[in-house]
Each structure stands twice: as C-alpha cells, then as structure tokens.
Design a protein around this motif. Structure first.
Motif, short mmCIF file in Angstrom:
data_model
loop_
_atom_site.label_atom_id
_atom_site.label_comp_id
_atom_site.label_asym_id
_atom_site.label_seq_id
_atom_site.Cartn_x
_atom_site.Cartn_y
_atom_site.Cartn_z
N PRO A 1 4.19 7.03 15.45
CA PRO A 1 5.36 6.15 15.40
C PRO A 1 5.20 5.05 14.36
O PRO A 1 4.10 4.51 14.16
CB PRO A 1 5.42 5.57 16.82
CG PRO A 1 4.73 6.58 17.67
CD PRO A 1 3.64 7.15 16.81
N VAL A 2 6.29 4.73 13.69
CA VAL A 2 6.29 3.64 12.72
C VAL A 2 6.03 2.32 13.44
O VAL A 2 6.56 2.06 14.52
CB VAL A 2 7.65 3.58 11.98
CG1 VAL A 2 7.71 2.36 11.05
CG2 VAL A 2 7.87 4.86 11.19
N VAL A 3 5.21 1.48 12.83
CA VAL A 3 4.87 0.18 13.42
C VAL A 3 5.20 -0.93 12.41
O VAL A 3 5.46 -0.66 11.23
CB VAL A 3 3.38 0.10 13.81
CG1 VAL A 3 3.04 1.16 14.84
CG2 VAL A 3 2.48 0.24 12.56
N TYR A 4 5.18 -2.16 12.88
CA TYR A 4 5.19 -3.31 11.98
C TYR A 4 3.74 -3.73 11.75
O TYR A 4 2.94 -3.82 12.69
CB TYR A 4 5.95 -4.49 12.60
CG TYR A 4 7.44 -4.39 12.49
CD1 TYR A 4 8.08 -4.58 11.27
CD2 TYR A 4 8.22 -4.13 13.61
CE1 TYR A 4 9.46 -4.51 11.16
CE2 TYR A 4 9.60 -4.06 13.52
CZ TYR A 4 10.22 -4.24 12.29
OH TYR A 4 11.58 -4.16 12.19
N TYR A 5 3.39 -3.96 10.50
CA TYR A 5 2.05 -4.43 10.18
C TYR A 5 2.14 -5.45 9.06
O TYR A 5 2.59 -5.11 7.96
CB TYR A 5 1.16 -3.27 9.75
CG TYR A 5 -0.29 -3.67 9.61
CD1 TYR A 5 -1.18 -3.50 10.67
CD2 TYR A 5 -0.76 -4.22 8.43
CE1 TYR A 5 -2.51 -3.87 10.54
CE2 TYR A 5 -2.09 -4.60 8.30
CZ TYR A 5 -2.96 -4.42 9.35
OH TYR A 5 -4.27 -4.80 9.24
N PRO A 6 1.73 -6.69 9.35
CA PRO A 6 1.30 -7.21 10.65
C PRO A 6 2.47 -7.28 11.63
O PRO A 6 3.61 -6.99 11.25
CB PRO A 6 0.76 -8.60 10.31
CG PRO A 6 1.52 -8.99 9.08
CD PRO A 6 1.73 -7.72 8.30
N SER B 1 12.88 7.11 13.54
CA SER B 1 13.61 8.35 13.81
C SER B 1 13.96 9.08 12.52
O SER B 1 13.84 10.31 12.43
CB SER B 1 14.88 8.07 14.62
OG SER B 1 15.80 7.28 13.88
N GLN B 2 14.39 8.33 11.50
CA GLN B 2 14.79 8.96 10.24
C GLN B 2 13.59 9.54 9.50
O GLN B 2 13.66 10.64 8.93
CB GLN B 2 15.53 7.96 9.36
CG GLN B 2 16.84 7.44 9.94
CD GLN B 2 17.81 8.57 10.24
OE1 GLN B 2 18.03 8.95 11.39
NE2 GLN B 2 18.38 9.13 9.19
N LEU B 3 12.49 8.79 9.49
CA LEU B 3 11.31 9.27 8.77
C LEU B 3 10.71 10.48 9.48
O LEU B 3 10.25 11.43 8.83
CB LEU B 3 10.28 8.15 8.67
CG LEU B 3 9.11 8.39 7.72
CD1 LEU B 3 9.61 8.65 6.30
CD2 LEU B 3 8.17 7.17 7.71
N LYS B 4 10.73 10.47 10.81
CA LYS B 4 10.22 11.63 11.55
C LYS B 4 11.04 12.88 11.25
O LYS B 4 10.50 13.98 11.08
CB LYS B 4 10.22 11.33 13.05
CG LYS B 4 9.57 12.43 13.89
CD LYS B 4 9.49 12.03 15.35
CE LYS B 4 8.78 13.10 16.17
NZ LYS B 4 8.66 12.71 17.60
N GLN B 5 12.36 12.70 11.17
CA GLN B 5 13.23 13.84 10.81
C GLN B 5 12.91 14.35 9.41
O GLN B 5 12.93 15.56 9.16
CB GLN B 5 14.69 13.43 10.91
CG GLN B 5 15.21 13.23 12.32
CD GLN B 5 16.67 12.85 12.34
OE1 GLN B 5 17.47 13.31 11.53
NE2 GLN B 5 17.05 12.00 13.29
N ALA B 6 12.63 13.42 8.49
CA ALA B 6 12.31 13.81 7.12
C ALA B 6 11.02 14.60 7.08
O ALA B 6 10.91 15.62 6.36
CB ALA B 6 12.21 12.57 6.24
#
Length: 218
Positions: free
Chosen positions: A70-75, A97-102
């Motif tokens: 899953p995409v996170v915020y860093y920091p 969601s969009q990046l996972k679909q890609a």
C-alpha cells in the motif's frame, strides 16, 4: 534598424527565483528510497521529466507476479491550514488504488512473494503548492517587480504538486531493481491560502498512473 532588449541583472535574478522546477531536487528527497545516487534524469512515456534508475540486472520477462505494498506517506503527513486530514486520506487512497490498478495492468498482483516476483513499494513524499514561474511577458522590469511582490504577499497563482517515490525490488532477495522519483503537477490554485484538494492533484496522479501503465523496461 536594430533594437536590443536590455534586462537588468535584478530582473534576471527574479526570473530565476520564479521558475518552477519540474523534477525533485536533492533537498526534496525524502529518504524513503535510501540510496538516490544512481538516479538519472529521464522522460516518462508522456514526455514528462522524471528521475529514474533501472538495474542492468533487471529483465521484465524474469518476473511474472507483483506484490504491491500500500502507498504510504513518508514522512508521516500532518494536516495544516491548507490541507485537511480528510484530504490527505483521500489523496493517499486514490493514489494507492490507481497505482495498484496500473501495476496489475502490467503483471498479476499476488498477496505473497514467491519465485519470479517483484515487490513494489511507493510513498507520497509531499503534497504542496508552488508559485508559478514568471511568464515571458513579465520580462519587463516593472512587471517582474510587480510579480515578485505578488508572490511575496500571497496573491500569485500557484501550481499544486505531488511528489512520489517508487521502488521495485526482487521479492526474494530484496535486491533493488527500479527506482523512480516523480514530481507531478495538478491544477492551479489562485493564491497561497487556497486549500488543496484531491481534485486539485488528481490530474497529476492520473498522469503518473498512465505513465506507469505505458512504462517499458528490458
């Protein structure tokens, strides 16, 4: 008859300050990727500037599946007067969601790593707004001075932007194979107090996703 346009040094300095960078610079690297030394300027499939590194050992045909983290915020992201916690959550969820679909459009996404599997990890490292670069018609000294004053007082149009760092590693060995640092622009904001919304940064996210689908490597 020849005409020459003389631009004072002060005006040139103002123009340099006003220009918007289209890629992340070293001061904007978050540390999420660890090592940034091998990143090189490149173009995305849509022609946008980006920073990228692909290991010479990476061959797409060697990998049949992807574990998508899953995409996170860093920091960790914190809300402020321009962006609410709800908006931060919406931006992260939409990007995820969009990046996972890609990624799934390129290779099957699986829950557990195995042989011939990539692990993709991503982080939104900044959601921001920057003063727009000065336009060519502002190369008149008085206009440059006025534009600089507007930027200082917060009345200048701004670009919304989102920074994303992505890494693909061999899921079994952990060996880095692909690293990307991307700065994507969204919609313009009227000034430096206008709130930033998902709708503002969505075009930049969508553009990155289209590039992820179109990306090809050996």
């Amino acid at each position: 008859m020849r005409f020459r346009l003389y631009i004072p040094a002060l005006t040139l300095a103002m123009l340099a300050v006003g220009c918007t960078s289209h890629v992340a610079d070293k001061q904007q690297f978050s540390g999420f990727l660890g090592d940034y030394s091998q990143l090189k300027p490149a173009q995305s499939p849509s022609g946008k500037p980006t920073l990228r590194w692909i290991s010479p050992d990476y061959h797409s045909a060697d990998y049949t599946n992807v574990v998508f983290e899953p995409v996170v915020y860093y920091p960790a992201a914190r809300p402020n007067e321009r962006i609410s916690q709800q908006t931060l959550d919406q931006i992260r969820q939409y990007t995820d969601s969009q990046l996972k679909q890609a990624v799934a459009a390129r290779k099957p996404v699986v829950a557990k790593p195995g042989a011939h599997t990539l692990r993709v990890r991503s982080a939104i490292t900044a959601v921001t707004a920057e003063n727009e670069g000065m336009q060519f018609y502002e190369v008149v000294p008085i206009a440059a001075v006025v534009a600089s004053t507007m930027a200082a007082t917060g009345h200048r149009t701004q670009n919304s932007a989102l920074f994303l760092e992505v890494e693909a590693v061999d899921a079994q060995t952990g060996k880095p194979l692909i690293k990307v640092v991307r700065k994507a622009f969204g919609k313009s904001l009227p000034n430096n107090s206008a709130p930033i919304t998902l709708n503002d940064v969505r075009p930049g996210i969508d553009e990155m996703v289209r590039d992820a689908v179109a990306f090809s490597a050996p």
